[in-house]
Design an enzyme around this catalytic site. Sequence first.
Site, PDB file in Angstrom:
ATOM      1  N   THR A 278      43.175 -48.218  -4.475  1.00  0.00           N
ATOM      2  CA  THR A 278      43.713 -47.746  -3.188  1.00  0.00           C
ATOM      3  C   THR A 278      42.701 -47.809  -2.060  1.00  0.00           C
ATOM      4  OG1 THR A 278      43.051 -45.460  -3.576  1.00  0.00           O
ATOM      5  CG2 THR A 278      45.261 -46.113  -4.358  1.00  0.00           C
ATOM      6  N   GLY A 279      41.437 -47.865  -2.390  1.00  0.00           N
ATOM      7  CA  GLY A 279      40.365 -47.793  -1.399  1.00  0.00           C
ATOM      8  C   GLY A 279      39.919 -46.367  -1.124  1.00  0.00           C
ATOM      9  N   ILE A 280      40.676 -45.413  -1.598  1.00  0.00           N
ATOM     10  CA  ILE A 280      40.379 -44.012  -1.299  1.00  0.00           C
ATOM     11  C   ILE A 280      39.139 -43.526  -2.041  1.00  0.00           C
ATOM     12  CG2 ILE A 280      41.236 -41.640  -1.423  1.00  0.00           C
ATOM     13  CD1 ILE A 280      44.111 -42.888  -1.162  1.00  0.00           C
ATOM     14  N   GLY A 281      39.152 -43.644  -3.355  1.00  0.00           N
ATOM     15  CA  GLY A 281      38.044 -43.126  -4.155  1.00  0.00           C
ATOM     16  C   GLY A 281      36.719 -43.778  -3.828  1.00  0.00           C
TER      17      GLY A 281
ATOM     18  N   HIS B  27      34.667 -47.614  17.805  1.00  0.00           N
ATOM     19  CA  HIS B  27      34.589 -46.173  18.065  1.00  0.00           C
ATOM     20  C   HIS B  27      33.645 -45.439  17.115  1.00  0.00           C
ATOM     21  CE1 HIS B  27      38.697 -45.787  20.305  1.00  0.00           C
ATOM     22  NE2 HIS B  27      38.001 -46.827  20.710  1.00  0.00           N
TER      23      HIS B  27
ATOM     24  N   ASP C  46      35.454 -51.706  -8.222  1.00  0.00           N
ATOM     25  CA  ASP C  46      35.736 -51.401  -9.612  1.00  0.00           C
ATOM     26  C   ASP C  46      36.615 -52.520 -10.166  1.00  0.00           C
ATOM     27  OD1 ASP C  46      38.287 -50.938  -8.585  1.00  0.00           O
ATOM     28  OD2 ASP C  46      38.409 -48.875  -9.279  1.00  0.00           O
ATOM     29  N   HIS C  47      37.144 -52.333 -11.362  1.00  0.00           N
ATOM     30  CA  HIS C  47      37.964 -53.354 -12.009  1.00  0.00           C
ATOM     31  C   HIS C  47      39.218 -53.701 -11.211  1.00  0.00           C
ATOM     32  CE1 HIS C  47      39.384 -49.420 -13.286  1.00  0.00           C
ATOM     33  NE2 HIS C  47      40.564 -49.974 -13.496  1.00  0.00           N
TER      34      HIS C  47
ATOM     35  N   CYS D  91      38.583 -50.658  -4.297  1.00  0.00           N
ATOM     36  CA  CYS D  91      39.162 -50.144  -5.531  1.00  0.00           C
ATOM     37  C   CYS D  91      40.681 -50.281  -5.404  1.00  0.00           C
ATOM     38  CB  CYS D  91      38.714 -48.714  -5.836  1.00  0.00           C
ATOM     39  SG  CYS D  91      39.329 -47.422  -4.732  1.00  0.00           S
TER      40      CYS D  91
ATOM     41  N   HIS E 158      31.773 -41.826  22.148  1.00  0.00           N
ATOM     42  CA  HIS E 158      31.768 -42.260  20.758  1.00  0.00           C
ATOM     43  C   HIS E 158      30.405 -42.021  20.123  1.00  0.00           C
ATOM     44  CE1 HIS E 158      35.744 -43.701  21.281  1.00  0.00           C
ATOM     45  NE2 HIS E 158      35.408 -44.694  22.086  1.00  0.00           N
TER      46      HIS E 158
END
Length: 147
Positions: free
Chosen positions: A67-70, A98, A8-9, A65, A134
């Site tokens: 935070t990288g979360i969304g 893993h 994203d931006h 993005c 794994h």
Amino acid sequence: MKIVLGSDHAGYDLKNDLCNYLKELGHEVIDVGTNLKESCDYPEFGALAAKKVSSGEAERGIVICYTGIGISIAANKVDGIRCALVRSPDEAFLTRSHNDANVLALGAKYTPFEYAKDIVNVFLNEDFSKMEKHQRRIDKLMKLEEK
């Protein structure tokens, strides 16, 4: 290796820096955007990148993005994707060896370019361990996608 990048931006600058870096290393890069610094919605670009990996058009993906979360959540909505939000080279090693992650999520707020290069290098160069425990866990994860 063919790698797809999407952001994203908030991830725009880091995405562009990584795009140039990966090309310098000889990788083929697919940039699905955004190509603007104006506010936009990360789900679109996370899903676009993930679909390129899921379809086999790209071998790995990197999504970014603030935070990288969304954007990691968005990528993980695509069948066949195992996207991991990573903040260190050690986490990149573990998620590849893993979890056989095929998409890497980064948070532009927390990941300066020089450190992102270290994370990306590990993510792209580490192989899945193929250890039975794994693989068993990945198989269970992939069954969660079944409707």
